[in-house]
Design a protein around this motif. Structure first.
Motif, mmCIF file in Angstrom:
data_model
loop_
_atom_site.group_PDB
_atom_site.id
_atom_site.type_symbol
_atom_site.label_atom_id
_atom_site.label_comp_id
_atom_site.label_asym_id
_atom_site.label_seq_id
_atom_site.Cartn_x
_atom_site.Cartn_y
_atom_site.Cartn_z
ATOM 1 N N THR A 267 0.844 -1.191 0.000
ATOM 2 C CA THR A 267 0.000 0.000 0.000
ATOM 3 C C THR A 267 0.885 1.250 0.000
ATOM 4 O OG1 THR A 267 -0.119 0.254 2.417
ATOM 5 C CG2 THR A 267 -1.707 -1.247 1.395
ATOM 6 N N PRO A 268 0.383 2.372 -0.537
ATOM 7 C CA PRO A 268 1.172 3.603 -0.529
ATOM 8 C C PRO A 268 1.583 4.031 0.880
ATOM 9 C CG PRO A 268 -0.656 3.803 -2.068
ATOM 10 C CD PRO A 268 -0.862 2.518 -1.325
ATOM 11 N N LEU A 269 0.677 3.846 1.858
ATOM 12 C CA LEU A 269 0.990 4.271 3.230
ATOM 13 C C LEU A 269 2.190 3.507 3.776
ATOM 14 C CD1 LEU A 269 0.250 5.928 5.733
ATOM 15 C CD2 LEU A 269 -1.273 4.069 6.416
ATOM 16 N N VAL A 270 2.201 2.198 3.580
ATOM 17 C CA VAL A 270 3.303 1.380 4.080
ATOM 18 C C VAL A 270 4.586 1.695 3.314
ATOM 19 C CG1 VAL A 270 4.169 -0.981 4.298
ATOM 20 C CG2 VAL A 270 1.835 -0.454 4.957
ATOM 21 N N ASN A 271 4.481 1.839 1.993
ATOM 22 C CA ASN A 271 5.674 2.145 1.199
ATOM 23 C C ASN A 271 6.253 3.510 1.562
ATOM 24 O OD1 ASN A 271 5.438 -0.276 -0.159
ATOM 25 N ND2 ASN A 271 4.334 0.592 -1.895
ATOM 26 N N LEU A 272 5.378 4.463 1.864
ATOM 27 C CA LEU A 272 5.840 5.807 2.237
ATOM 28 C C LEU A 272 6.696 5.764 3.495
ATOM 29 C CD1 LEU A 272 5.519 8.825 1.418
ATOM 30 C CD2 LEU A 272 3.648 8.956 3.070
ATOM 31 N N GLY A 273 6.366 4.859 4.409
ATOM 32 C CA GLY A 273 7.130 4.742 5.659
ATOM 33 C C GLY A 273 8.207 3.681 5.612
ATOM 34 N N TYR A 274 8.501 3.163 4.416
ATOM 35 C CA TYR A 274 9.512 2.111 4.244
ATOM 36 C C TYR A 274 9.267 0.930 5.181
ATOM 37 C CZ TYR A 274 11.796 5.998 1.877
ATOM 38 O OH TYR A 274 12.058 7.057 1.041
ATOM 39 N N GLY A 275 7.998 0.566 5.354
ATOM 40 C CA GLY A 275 7.649 -0.591 6.159
ATOM 41 C C GLY A 275 7.431 -0.306 7.632
ATOM 42 N N LYS A 276 7.867 0.841 8.108
ATOM 43 C CA LYS A 276 7.734 1.165 9.527
ATOM 44 C C LYS A 276 6.268 1.203 9.946
ATOM 45 C CE LYS A 276 8.752 4.843 12.889
ATOM 46 N NZ LYS A 276 9.340 6.188 13.071
ATOM 47 N N ASN A 277 5.418 1.761 9.090
ATOM 48 C CA ASN A 277 3.999 1.888 9.435
ATOM 49 C C ASN A 277 3.338 0.533 9.631
ATOM 50 O OD1 ASN A 277 4.502 4.561 8.984
ATOM 51 N ND2 ASN A 277 3.435 4.685 7.039
ATOM 52 N N ALA A 278 3.729 -0.448 8.820
ATOM 53 C CA ALA A 278 3.129 -1.784 8.931
ATOM 54 C C ALA A 278 3.395 -2.371 10.314
ATOM 55 C CB ALA A 278 3.673 -2.703 7.848
ATOM 56 N N VAL A 279 4.617 -2.207 10.792
ATOM 57 C CA VAL A 279 4.969 -2.731 12.116
ATOM 58 C C VAL A 279 4.174 -2.006 13.200
ATOM 59 C CG1 VAL A 279 6.845 -3.022 13.793
ATOM 60 C CG2 VAL A 279 7.255 -3.449 11.355
ATOM 61 N N GLU A 280 3.985 -0.713 13.040
ATOM 62 C CA GLU A 280 3.205 0.048 14.019
ATOM 63 C C GLU A 280 1.755 -0.431 14.054
ATOM 64 O OE1 GLU A 280 3.854 4.028 12.694
ATOM 65 O OE2 GLU A 280 5.736 4.249 13.810
ATOM 66 N N PHE A 281 1.188 -0.708 12.876
ATOM 67 C CA PHE A 281 -0.182 -1.239 12.824
ATOM 68 C C PHE A 281 -0.257 -2.616 13.483
ATOM 69 C CE2 PHE A 281 -0.997 1.673 9.089
ATOM 70 C CZ PHE A 281 -1.983 2.405 9.722
ATOM 71 N N MET A 282 0.732 -3.446 13.214
ATOM 72 C CA MET A 282 0.741 -4.787 13.797
ATOM 73 C C MET A 282 0.893 -4.732 15.312
ATOM 74 S SD MET A 282 2.983 -6.715 10.852
ATOM 75 C CE MET A 282 2.931 -8.362 11.560
ATOM 76 N N ASN A 283 1.706 -3.802 15.787
ATOM 77 C CA ASN A 283 1.812 -3.603 17.233
ATOM 78 C C ASN A 283 0.456 -3.244 17.830
ATOM 79 O OD1 ASN A 283 4.594 -4.060 17.241
ATOM 80 N ND2 ASN A 283 5.125 -1.897 17.169
ATOM 81 N N ALA A 284 -0.225 -2.312 17.169
ATOM 82 C CA ALA A 284 -1.523 -1.839 17.675
ATOM 83 C C ALA A 284 -2.577 -2.941 17.634
ATOM 84 C CB ALA A 284 -1.989 -0.633 16.860
ATOM 85 N N ALA A 285 -2.488 -3.817 16.632
ATOM 86 C CA ALA A 285 -3.476 -4.881 16.472
ATOM 87 C C ALA A 285 -3.243 -6.033 17.445
ATOM 88 C CB ALA A 285 -3.462 -5.394 15.042
ATOM 89 N N GLY A 286 -2.069 -6.092 18.041
ATOM 90 C CA GLY A 286 -1.795 -7.141 19.017
ATOM 91 C C GLY A 286 -1.220 -8.418 18.435
ATOM 92 N N TYR A 287 -0.431 -8.294 17.380
ATOM 93 C CA TYR A 287 0.227 -9.478 16.828
ATOM 94 C C TYR A 287 1.161 -10.094 17.856
ATOM 95 C CZ TYR A 287 -1.457 -9.318 12.052
ATOM 96 O OH TYR A 287 -2.266 -9.378 10.945
ATOM 97 N N ASP A 288 1.255 -11.419 17.805
ATOM 98 C CA ASP A 288 2.111 -12.144 18.741
ATOM 99 C C ASP A 288 3.432 -12.571 18.106
ATOM 100 O OD1 ASP A 288 0.363 -12.555 21.222
ATOM 101 O OD2 ASP A 288 -0.970 -13.179 19.607
ATOM 102 N N ILE A 289 3.391 -12.936 16.835
ATOM 103 C CA ILE A 289 4.601 -13.483 16.210
ATOM 104 C C ILE A 289 4.487 -13.375 14.690
ATOM 105 C CG2 ILE A 289 3.658 -15.842 16.193
ATOM 106 C CD1 ILE A 289 6.562 -16.813 16.826
ATOM 107 N N ALA A 290 5.630 -13.210 14.033
ATOM 108 C CA ALA A 290 5.663 -13.130 12.565
ATOM 109 C C ALA A 290 6.990 -13.662 12.071
ATOM 110 C CB ALA A 290 5.472 -11.685 12.100
ATOM 111 N N THR A 291 7.008 -14.062 10.810
ATOM 112 C CA THR A 291 8.262 -14.331 10.125
ATOM 113 C C THR A 291 8.415 -13.328 9.003
ATOM 114 O OG1 THR A 291 9.710 -16.076 9.271
ATOM 115 C CG2 THR A 291 7.456 -15.969 8.360
ATOM 116 N N LEU A 292 9.534 -13.365 8.315
ATOM 117 C CA LEU A 292 9.833 -12.386 7.285
ATOM 118 C C LEU A 292 9.450 -12.912 5.907
ATOM 119 C CD1 LEU A 292 13.433 -11.523 8.505
ATOM 120 C CD2 LEU A 292 11.362 -10.180 8.943
#
Length: 215
Positions: A30-55
Motif C-alpha cells: 500500500t502507498p501508506l506502508v511504502n511511504l514509511g519504508y515498512g515502519k507503518n506496517a509494524v506500528e499497525f501490527m503492534n496496535a493490532a496485538g500481533y504475537d509473532i511473525a516471520t519475514l
C-alpha cells in the motif's frame, strides 16, 4: 488491521486463547506502508496485538538494515530459522518461540524464501544468507527436533515459501515431502488461498491484503 484487532478481542472475550501470526510480506502493498519504508506496517501490527511473525522477501525492499531497524520496533516476536549472517553463520533473529497454552506447548519456527536473494537487489541482502534446498529442509527438520525435545505438543511453521512452479526446490510442498513432525504449516509468498493436507500436514495460506483471516 482494526478488523483483525477486533476479531482477536472478540475471540478472547469468548474464552479463546489467541496467537495472532503473520507469514511475511507485511511491509509492502500500500502507498501508506511504502511511504514509511515498512515502519507503518509494524506500528499497525503492534496496535493490532500481533504475537509473532516471520519475514517475507518484501521486508527487504529497502535493504536489510532498514528491515532490522523496523523489526527492532516490533512488539511481537520475529522468528526466522534460515536467515543467517554470512560472516559467522548466526541467525539474524531467533529461530523459534514456544508458547504455553491451554492445549499444551506450542512451538513456532519461521522460514523465509531463499528467492529473496534474487527478488530484491543484491545490495539489499548483502552480508546475510538464506538456507535453501536440502539445507533449508535440514534447518526445518532441526527445528522440529529442537521443539520436540523442548516438549512441544504442537509444532507450527510460519513459512514464507509458497507453491509457485518458479519456486520449485524451495516450496512449502517440497519441504513437507522431506520434513516430518510439523503439525501446521502457515504459508505465504505466492499469496494464494490454500487449505490442504500434504502427507498428513495441514497447509494453509490466506491470500493477500488481509482479504481473509485464517483461524
Amino acid at each position: 488491521y482494526a478488523r483483525i484487532a477486533m476479531l482477536k478481542k472478540n475471540l478472547q472475550a469468548q474464552g479463546a486463547e489467541v496467537l495472532l501470526v503473520d507469514a511475511g510480506d507485511f511491509s509492502q502493498g500500500t502507498p501508506l506502508v511504502n511511504l514509511g519504508y515498512g515502519k507503518n506496517a509494524v506500528e499497525f501490527m503492534n496496535a493490532a496485538g500481533y504475537d509473532i511473525a516471520t519475514l517475507g522477501n518484501h521486508e527487504f525492499d529497502w535493504g536489510s538494515d532498514n528491515m532490522e531497524q523496523n523489526m527492532a520496533n516490533a512488539q511481537f516476536a520475529v522468528v526466522c530459522a534460515n536467515l543467517t549472517r554470512a560472516a559467522d553463520g548466526t541467525t539474524v533473529f531467533p529461530a523459534n518461540k514456544i508458547y504455553e497454552t491451554a492445549i499444551g506447548k506450542v512451538g513456532v519456527f519461521g522460514l523465509d524464501t531463499p528467492e529473496t536473494m534474487t527478488k530484491t537487489h543484491p545490495d539489499k541482502v548483502k552480508g546475510i544468507a538464506f538456507a535453501q534446498g536440502e539445507e533449508l529442509f535440514a534447518v526445518a527438520q532441526a527445528q522440529v527436533a529442537e521443539l520436540e525435545a523442548a516438549g512441544c505438543d504442537l509444532i507450527v511453521c510460519l513459512g514464507h515459501l509458497g507453491q509457485d512452479d518458479e519456486s520449485t526446490g524451495n516450496r512449502s510442498i517440497d519441504l513437507l515431502e522431506k520434513v516430518t513432525g510439523i503439525d501446521l504449516f502457515i504459508d505465504g509468498h505466492d499469496h494464494e488461498e490454500v487449505q490442504e493436507e500434504v502427507d498428513g500436514i495441514l497447509l494453509v495460506e490466506t491470500g493477500c491484503y488481509l482479504h481473509n483471516i485464517g483461524v
